[in-house]
Design a protein around this motif. Structure first.
Motif: not given
Length: 289
Positions: A186-198, A234-238
């Motif tokens: 949740x913290x990572x995805x709240x970062x305005x620098x970050x557009x998505x998460x793998x 934001x896209x979260x890809x597993x």
């Protein structure tokens, strides 16, 4: 799904026009060998004001393929560079295989068309996190450090030596403290620098150790963690490999898919597609603003 053979009556241009104007169609996938003489101006006209994502696989790109296409549908394949420029001009997403056609569609179906430049990486293995960061950079995207305030908050969540609050982030065995994992995602995805998460989650980690007594509750929190991409838009890809699938894991993966979370077994299945989808979205926003 339309399969129109050699297009003796209705052809690619007719069907594309219908789908662009169909209110129930959100994403258009197509395989194109070429079009018949006299139809290019009509194709340009129907694409001019299109805002729907159109994902296209162009057949007949090799010399032998072009000959086969002409035999198959009597279509003129044309010069590949011309087609590539045409797709770029009219903001079509070009892919290179049927698998990419399906994967790109799944990404857009789950997360819409997105603008993506900076990715975060979460892994269970520090080494594989480094590999993922290398692959992401090679694909033209970035793996930047988290904002300092995000790093500070993540540091408060870690209780094991050897973990780092930076990007790429290695959870190691702390993955089984699943409530903390959810908070960190949740913290990572709240970062305005970050557009998505793998997220890399090896299948064997889903075969839980004996100390996890309530497996149902554990998988529930994992699923909640993976749906946070939708919360932050934001896209979260597993990434996971699941060669053995006992019922518990099978039910969990089914729930992941039902909640519109993308799962891939290999990062190369999706990494080449992310810049193409992002470019589509950027150009669409530019043209409609």
């Amino acid at each position: 799904v339309f399969s129109f053979g050699n297009g003796a009556d209705l052809d690619f241009v007719d069907l594309l026009s219908f789908l662009i104007n169909d209110p129930e169609t959100e994403i258009i996938m197509c395989y194109l060998e070429g079009i018949k003489k006299g139809r290019i101006d009509t194709l340009r006209a129907i694409l001019k004001n299109n805002t729907k994502p159109i994902i296209v696989l162009k057949g007949g790109q090799s010399e032998i393929g072009a000959v086969a296409a002409k035999t198959h549908t009597a279509s003129i394949s044309g010069d590949n560079k011309i087609w590539t420029n045409f797709f770029r001009q009219y903001n079509l997403i070009e892919v290179d295989s049927l698998e990419e056609l399906l994967h790109a569609t799944r990404l857009i179906d789950c997360y819409g068309s997105f603008e993506l430049h900076n990715l975060a990486v979460v892994s269970i293995s520090g080494g594989y996190g480094v590999v993922l960061a290398d692959l992401i950079e090679k694909s033209g995207l970035q793996v930047p450090p988290f904002s300092q305030n995000i790093q500070d908050e993540i540091s408060k969540k870690f209780f094991m030596a050897g973990t780092s609050p930076n990007n790429p982030l290695d959870f190691a065995a702390q993955f089984f403290a699943i409530t903390i994992v959810k908070e960190v995602i949740d913290l990572i995805l709240s970062d305005k620098i970050i557009d998505g998460l793998v997220i890399d989650l090896p299948g064997f980690y889903l075969t839980l150790p004996p100390r996890i007594k309530d497996t149902e509750a554990f998988f529930k929190i994992v699923l909640e963690s993976l749906t946070l991409g939708h919360k932050h838009n934001k896209p979260l890809i597993l990434i996971t490999q699941h060669h053995t699938r006992p019922k518990t894991i099978n039910d969990f993966l089914t729930n992941v898919i039902d909640n519109k979370i993308t799962i891939f077994g290999d990062p190369q299945e999706f990494l080449p597609l992310l810049p193409r989808i992002s470019n589509f979205n950027e150009k669409l926003n530019k043209n409609t603003s």
